[in-house]
Design an enzyme around this catalytic site. Structure first.
Site, PDB file in Angstrom:
ATOM      1  N   ASP A  85      56.381   5.488  10.535  1.00 50.10           N
ATOM      2  CA  ASP A  85      56.629   5.101   9.149  1.00 50.10           C
ATOM      3  C   ASP A  85      56.708   3.566   9.096  1.00 50.10           C
ATOM      4  O   ASP A  85      56.735   2.882  10.126  1.00 50.10           O
ATOM      5  CB  ASP A  85      57.892   5.753   8.588  1.00 50.10           C
ATOM      6  CG  ASP A  85      57.877   5.799   7.061  1.00 50.10           C
ATOM      7  OD1 ASP A  85      57.068   5.071   6.454  1.00 50.10           O
ATOM      8  OD2 ASP A  85      58.667   6.542   6.469  1.00 50.10           O
TER       9      ASP A  85
HETATM   10  C1  NOJ Z   1      57.732   4.430   3.699  1.00 49.90           C
HETATM   11  C2  NOJ Z   1      57.896   5.889   3.320  1.00 49.90           C
HETATM   12  O1  NOJ Z   1      58.998   6.439   4.011  1.00 49.90           O
HETATM   13  C3  NOJ Z   1      56.671   6.717   3.600  1.00 49.90           C
HETATM   14  O2  NOJ Z   1      56.869   7.999   3.067  1.00 49.90           O
HETATM   15  C4  NOJ Z   1      55.448   6.070   3.027  1.00 49.90           C
HETATM   16  O3  NOJ Z   1      54.327   6.881   3.219  1.00 49.90           O
HETATM   17  C5  NOJ Z   1      55.276   4.714   3.708  1.00 49.90           C
HETATM   18  N1  NOJ Z   1      56.424   3.896   3.391  1.00 49.90           N
HETATM   19  C6  NOJ Z   1      54.013   4.004   3.300  1.00 49.90           C
HETATM   20  O4  NOJ Z   1      54.141   3.517   2.011  1.00 49.90           O
END
Ligand code: NOJ
Length: 705
Positions: free
Chosen positions: A262
């Site tokens: 993430d």
């Molecule tokens: C953080 C989030 O937790 C995740 O779900 C998301 O896909 C990513 N950022 C990318 O934006």
């Protein structure tokens, strides 16, 4: 590209070029503005810009075209960039938030939404979506329940699979499809206190029973990518949790696709204090087989040295290979500008968005006040009466100016309507009182705005704001004919207000067509068919809450409710205000007794459950019969009741249908203390129900091995 040629391509890459494939950046690194959904801090040297593997968060086709062309003009090996984005409930055309979509309990509908989202996003150059979110949730304080399929693991598994089928279609090479990335592996929804990014501690039985099935479902449906979660499991952040990823994700679930961290999660291993330096962080994540580093410079700065020092070239090759295979599956080598020439029928998407929104709202209560009549003298009042902030989180390409507010929708359908939008600063109470008094019916629109639910939007209080509660009080003194419409990305606590209104409609965030869909539902041109995928608690003190209440040594029953030493609150009931599965419509459905094909189910055989459902009303509609079951004696404690099957049944007025569910012994399995998922012989009870707490009839069957 032929596999042999692709292998040659891999062999031709230098160490640094291989590492580059594992690095993801935002379009800012190519001089364009991207969608920023986390902290920034990444530095990429100019020399490596044309070696990186993927970009996240571009907006439009022209930008993708320009970045890809610039990249390929400078890239030695002509390996196209992958473009990823959060396409969560539509791209430009915004559909209802996932929690609202889950209210449809309809896999086909969700598959269609995902397919339509893919068509639109692919035409803007997106190749991968960071969806579906398969997190198991039971705490609406956590703002990300908005992106979930609700609190039931079986429902969530079915819907997660539907998203994957819809995005990916039957052939990823089709330029209208997207590769799906299921997230967040794993346990993110268990953030303590419902506070986003907070620590997590879950047992293995819980992990395997409730958290893994939706991921397993996505993988069985062929999902191309998995994203690691921010949290720890067994004390180790998942992004560095080699044991968990190797034994569970890559092992038990046999996932061999691309694993992406993430946003900034690799560098954040330092904040977790399990890595002292960026090099430690990169080494731990790489050892855990995290292929792509989203938005940090840990891999770009450290991985080449780590690979050399530790002789990890085979592991690096394996990671790069997974990424190259994905690019190849998407047909990028044949056409790096994949999808950019696609034509999209935006009008058709609008129609779809309307239909889907009408299937996603939930009618919780209706004391013969709805549907509204065209000529009803109506007051529409509240913080959400005229707002177009109805798209919900993760609608970054969506434009709220194109969204239709509740008032705008109702104005088209009702002939005598007054609208009063209120906010904290200027509330003219005497005007509201007069208008409420003069109206035949009052629609009170309240709830969250789109910033109040989603990522980094945890809340410790889930009731309506003070001014909204005051509004409901004021209206209830002036006019008893009121309908409450709530907007939110999560279940709210409505305990103090529910008795002051005659009807309650949960509008969630329904997307672009919010106003038209709600107007069609409120006026009865469309029938309500949504059901709660998450219970509405009576109080925040009950959280986390799931209708799947586990057995305890001191359960509260009707007989012992006056005793002291039982599992209960002194100041609140145990039950939710509105249960999982609850949802009304304008039709009246009746059910026959539940029948079973045998009262002794043998191993290798099937059990058929059947019953009749009749629409006794004058209006066509959808019934949602739900089957729950209880395993009477188990090795580890189990829920008193859990969902087994459901079906959206469309019924004309007066129509009766016979419904059959086929149950196999493995459908009744659960995770034992040794983590095996098996079915115990013995007695099972099956329930036909309208919601988790509204049982119509029940029958027992013995399973004989
Ligand atoms: C953080 C989030 O937790 C995740 O779900 C998301 O896909 C990513 N950022 C990318 O934006």
């Amino acid at each position: 590209m032929e596999i042999e040629k692709l292998k040659q391509r891999l062999l031709s890459l230098s160490l640094e070029e291989k590492v580059g494939q594992l690095v993801q950046v935002t379009p800012d690194f190519f001089g364009n503005k991207g969608e920023i959904t986390g902290p920034l801090g990444q530095k990429i040297a100019d020399s490596t810009r044309y070696q990186i593997g993927s970009v996240l968060g571009t907006h439009r086709a022209a930008e993708v075209k320009q970045i890809q062309a610039d990249y390929l003009a400078h890239s030695k090996h002509q390996i196209p960039l992958l473009f990823m984005a959060d396409v969560i409930h539509g791209y430009e055309t915004i559909f209802p938030i996932p929690l609202a979509l889950a209210s449809s309990f309809d896999e086909e509908l969700i598959e269609r939404v995902a397919q339509n989202s893919a068509v639109e996003a692919a035409s803007e150059g997106i190749h991968v979506t960071f969806s579906p979110m398969a997190d198991y949730v039971k705490d609406p304080r956590w703002g990300r329940v908005l992106e979930s399929n609700g609190e039931d693991p079986r429902l969530s598994t079915a819907l997660t699979k539907a998203y994957v089928r819809g995005y990916q279609g039957d052939d990823l090479k089709k330029e209208t499809s997207l590769a799906a990335c299921v997230k967040h592996f794993i346990g993110y929804g268990a953030a303590e206190g419902g506070r986003d990014y907070n620590t997590v501690d879950i047992s293995d039985v819980e992990l395997h029973q409730n958290y893994l099935p939706a991921f397993e479902g996505a993988i069985s449906a062929g999902v191309q990518l998995v994203m690691t979660s921010f949290n720890s499991v067994h004390g180790v952040p998942v992004t560095a949790n080699k044991a968990l990823i190797q034994s569970v994700l890559r092992g038990k679930l046999r996932f061999d696709g691309v694993l992406i961290s993430d946003w900034a999660a690799i560098a954040e291993l330092k904040n977790h204090r399990v890595a002292q330096t960026s090099r430690d962080a990169a080494k731990k994540a790489f050892d855990a087989s995290v292929d792509i580093d989203m938005m940090t410079d840990c891999y770009s700065e450290e991985l080449a040295a780590i690979v050399e020092e530790n002789h990890l070239m085979p592991q690096l090759d394996a990671a790069v290979w997974r990424i190259l295979l994905l690019k190849n599956e998407l047909g990028l080598f044949e056409n790096p500008y994949r999808g950019l020439e696609n034509k999209v029928d935006k009008d058709q998407l609008k129609v779809e968005a309307f239909e889907v929104a009408t299937r996603s709202a939930v009618l919780l209560k209706n004391e013969a006040i709805l549907p509204l009549k065209k000529e009803d003298k109506l007051l529409v009042v509240g913080t959400k009466a005229a707002t177009t902030d109805v798209l919900g989180a993760w609608s970054w390409i969506g434009d709220s100016d194109t969204a239709i507010s509740l008032a705008a929708g109702l104005e088209k359908e009702c002939s005598a309507i007054e609208i009063i939008a209120i906010d904290d600063e200027k509330t003219d109470w005497s005007k509201i009182k007069l208008a409420a008094h003069a109206a035949e019916k009052v629609v009170i629109a309240v709830g969250e705005d789109s910033q109040e639910a989603g990522e980094a939007a945890s809340r410790a209080k889930l009731n309506l704001s003070a001014i909204e509660q005051e509004l409901i009080d004021v209206i209830s003194h002036e006019n008893s004919e009121s309908i409450l419409v709530t907007f939110s990305g999560r279940p709210l606590v409505l305990t103090d207000v529910e008795e002051k209104v005659k009807a309650i409609v949960v509008a969630w965030f329904l997307g672009n067509q919010t106003g038209t869909a709600l107007a069609a539902l409120l006026t009865g041109q469309k029938n309500f068919s949504g059901h709660l995928p998450m219970s509405f608690p009576r109080s925040v003190g009950q959280l986390p809450y799931s209708y799947q209440e586990m057995s305890t040594g001191r359960p509260m029953t009707e007989e012992n409710a006056d005793q002291k030493y039982i599992s209960r609150y002194l100041d609140e009931e145990n039950s939710p205000l509105y249960a999982f599965g609850h949802g009304l419509s304008y039709s009246a459905f009746t059910y026959s007794e539940l029948r079973v094909s045998t009262d002794e189910l043998r191993s290798g055989c099937e059990l058929e459950l059947s019953f009749e459902v009749t629409n006794e009303s004058e209006l066509a509609g959808y019934a949602l019969p739900q089957i729950y079951f209880t395993d009477e004696y188990t090795e580890v404690i189990r829920p008193k009741r859990e969902l087994l099957a459901w079906q959206q049944v469309q019924l004309d007025c007066g129509e009766t249908k016979t419904i059959h569910f086929t149950i196999r012994p493995e459908d009744l399995a659960y995770v034992h203390s040794d983590l095996s998922r098996t079915t115990d012989p013995g007695e099972f009870r099956f329930y036909l129900a309208k919601s988790a707490l509204d049982i119509v009839s029940a029958v027992s069957v013995t399973y004989v091995e």
